[in-house]
Design an enzyme around this catalytic site. Sequence first.
Site, PDB file in Angstrom:
ATOM      1  N   GLU A  76       0.786  -1.227   0.000  1.00 42.82           N
ATOM      2  CA  GLU A  76       0.000   0.000   0.000  1.00 42.82           C
ATOM      3  C   GLU A  76       0.823   1.284   0.000  1.00 42.82           C
ATOM      4  O   GLU A  76       0.373   2.310  -0.499  1.00 42.82           O
ATOM      5  CB  GLU A  76      -0.933  -0.001   1.228  1.00 42.82           C
TER       6      GLU A  76
ATOM      7  N   SER B 253     -45.469 -32.481  41.548  1.00 44.54           N
ATOM      8  CA  SER B 253     -45.013 -32.826  42.896  1.00 44.54           C
ATOM      9  C   SER B 253     -43.618 -32.333  43.222  1.00 44.54           C
ATOM     10  O   SER B 253     -43.184 -32.442  44.362  1.00 44.54           O
ATOM     11  CB  SER B 253     -45.075 -34.341  43.085  1.00 44.54           C
TER      12      SER B 253
END
Length: 833
Positions: free
Chosen positions: A74, A470
């Site tokens: 770059e 239960s």
Amino acid sequence: MLFVAGAAGVGYVLWTASKDLPDYTQLANYAPPVMTRIYAADGSMLAEYAEERRLFVPVSQMPKPLIDAFTSAEDKTFFTHGGLDWMGIAAAAWRFAQVKLTGKGQIVGASTITQQVAKNFLLTNERSLDRKLKEAILVRRIEQTFTKDQILELYLNEIFLGLNSYGVAAASLNYFGKSLDQLSLEEMAYLAALPKGPNNYHPFRQKERAIERRNWVLVQMRENGYITEDQMKEAQAKPLVVTPRPFGAQLFNAESFAEEVRRELIGLYGKDKMEKGGLSVRTTLDPKLQLYARQSLARGLINFDRKRGYRGPIANADLGAAADWALLIKNRKAPEDMAPWRIAVVLDVNDGEATIGLQPNTQPDGVLAPERETGKIPLALMSWARAYIDGTALGPEVKKASDVLKPGDIVYVAPNKDTGQYHLMQAPEIDGAMIAMDPHTGRVLALVGGFSYGRSQFNRAVQALRQPGSSFKPIVYAAALDNGYSPASVIMDAPIEFKMPDGSMWKPKNYQNKFFGPSTLRRGIEQSRNVMTVRLASELGMAKIIDLATRLGIYDKLPAELAMALGAGETTLMKMVTAYAMIDNSGKRVEPTLIDRIQDRYGKTIYKHDKRDCANCQAPGWSPDLPEPDLVDVSEQVMNPYTAYQITSMMEGVVQRGTGKKILAVGKPVAGKTGTSNDERDAWFIGFTPDMVVGCYVGFDNPKPMGKGRTGGELVAPIVADFMKLALKDKPATPFRVPRAIELIPIDAKSGKRGIFGQPGVILDAFKPGDEPPDSTKIIGEGAIAAAGTAASGGVMLVPPGQGDSGGVISAAPAPQQPSASGGLTGQGGGLY
């Protein structure tokens, strides 16, 4: 004069361009949107959330070859220029002139890394002279204010590199599944090839161009002296191997847990901060226990579903209508969390086996891989698949493969690891959930919200409101123990009636449709006696039961109806497990949590579950002579610790002698309680050891009966036992801790009277300090009890004996029946088990 005029003109243009420049100093406070990452308790990655997949890494932590690759590709003079590459600008201008004069070629730019930082952070992508002037001015100011490393850090953490990757760290993970320091030279070069246009060098759609661009970057690195000729050639010879990393939940089978953490984070900080704040979240999840929980629940659901029969293939296709059978199943995906299950199409069937075609892998570009894989399902591995009739009856036994399958059937299969053949599979119609929790801290160690998150994101562990049946009874008995009763107190198990407002009679009954006469509280809970529980609740008063249930967090507001004592009210598995954790924790409050700690992007702790103050945790230096800091437990005592141990001891009896005998297979001390709602619509088991609570629920999402005998003890207890055997495999058999001053007295389990230890039917029962078994037995509910007005049972009206159908028994009128969202009737307790 011309020079002065020209200089003035240039100055005016620069002054005009500078008037509305953005504030470049904001770059010093750069805080990009960073993804939030969630980790399991052992540090393994659980999930990540973000709008942009980005990780911020300081440039000092980036490998030098990576920086060399990007600067070579770059901006090769980045470390020497002042922000603008004048030679590059001149070359770009000359190229611009050539293109305009000849009409051939392509215009090229000359942006330095600093220019890209100025454009990406402060300006737009507009192509104009004014924007370029502003960019040039900003570049000079940035170069004068920031170091080269600071500029490079901004660039490498912001740049878009494809696959929704922002910054090199995210790209490294998303393309190669590696951290930056694990990248090879050719992989670094490929990442450096992407800024010019990630789609132009896509690793699958443009693979040749991608390799060509990567090799060009390697040449630039060689020309700039960063690598040798041999290194360049070796890297160029390597293939481009990219394995895209899936985004989202990473830990297999923990999707429900991760989603619940995400919801909690949004509740704490909002969606924006959750997705962009870069939070680091350490959760309570134990990956090993999570896998055990997922496997145990899945096995239990599959075993139950198979007993109900085979409901047929997923779909059926016409083999003759497709040139390639793979196209028939290309778009049918088995959820990832159901692996190793696969989709297959039946190609041929004879008496002894079926030949199947397995779904080929799909390449990243969406094209089916060219390979075609087939397999066999032998008769033995589909013999379970008797025809489904109505969920209770089955079709005839399977005698040949064609009784089950035919060509064109699309089915689930799973490999048999021993033979290489395949099992015929069926996704269960029933579903469930499981939670494992540390009872001392409330840390959720495992959470499974259903058979498959891929099929249904509904989290049954925290979102499903169901009747606990239960499994709620221990709360009733604990309330009694807190109010003068003992485990040896005797209650009459005999017919009882309650007059309804419409004049009808409610007659609660035991699951076995029998009555057993006088029985101790311990025996009542061990055998899960409904009538005893209702009679006890009536004597005790529902207000006391509701108060305890509220303090334990099971319900926010429970109706004062006697049927609620049998678990007819709706709650969640998480709330029930948390309540049992408090019993296991000597009655001290436990706050359930999925999160241990949250840190912000800078590593500062902004949340922790443990709220205990540790004033002496920081010392000037380490020394073996320093005392360990004392962490004061300030947890609220929500239940008497003696009561907590008594009910724990009674629930040990549920496992040893009662409805939870299937848990004996664990081979270690376990207490717990089964639960089944009306018509076997919901089945539960919640059990615990001294250091872990495990709860499991099974039922249909659209509640309906599961079939006679599908109780918590028969259906769910084996699932919990399966999990506990795996989870506790390497743990010692630790007995429950007995509080000081608790007296263990030998008691006859049937009569509740003092017995002689060692004789048949005599057990050691727990009594609070000062309590002891009575010399004579007082039977609660014996004979007729008559009164007028409102009883302490929460609005229940007692009527004189003789007015009920049975004559001379307690009769009462509970509140009206209420429709229940889970399919039962909250005013109808018969059949709860």
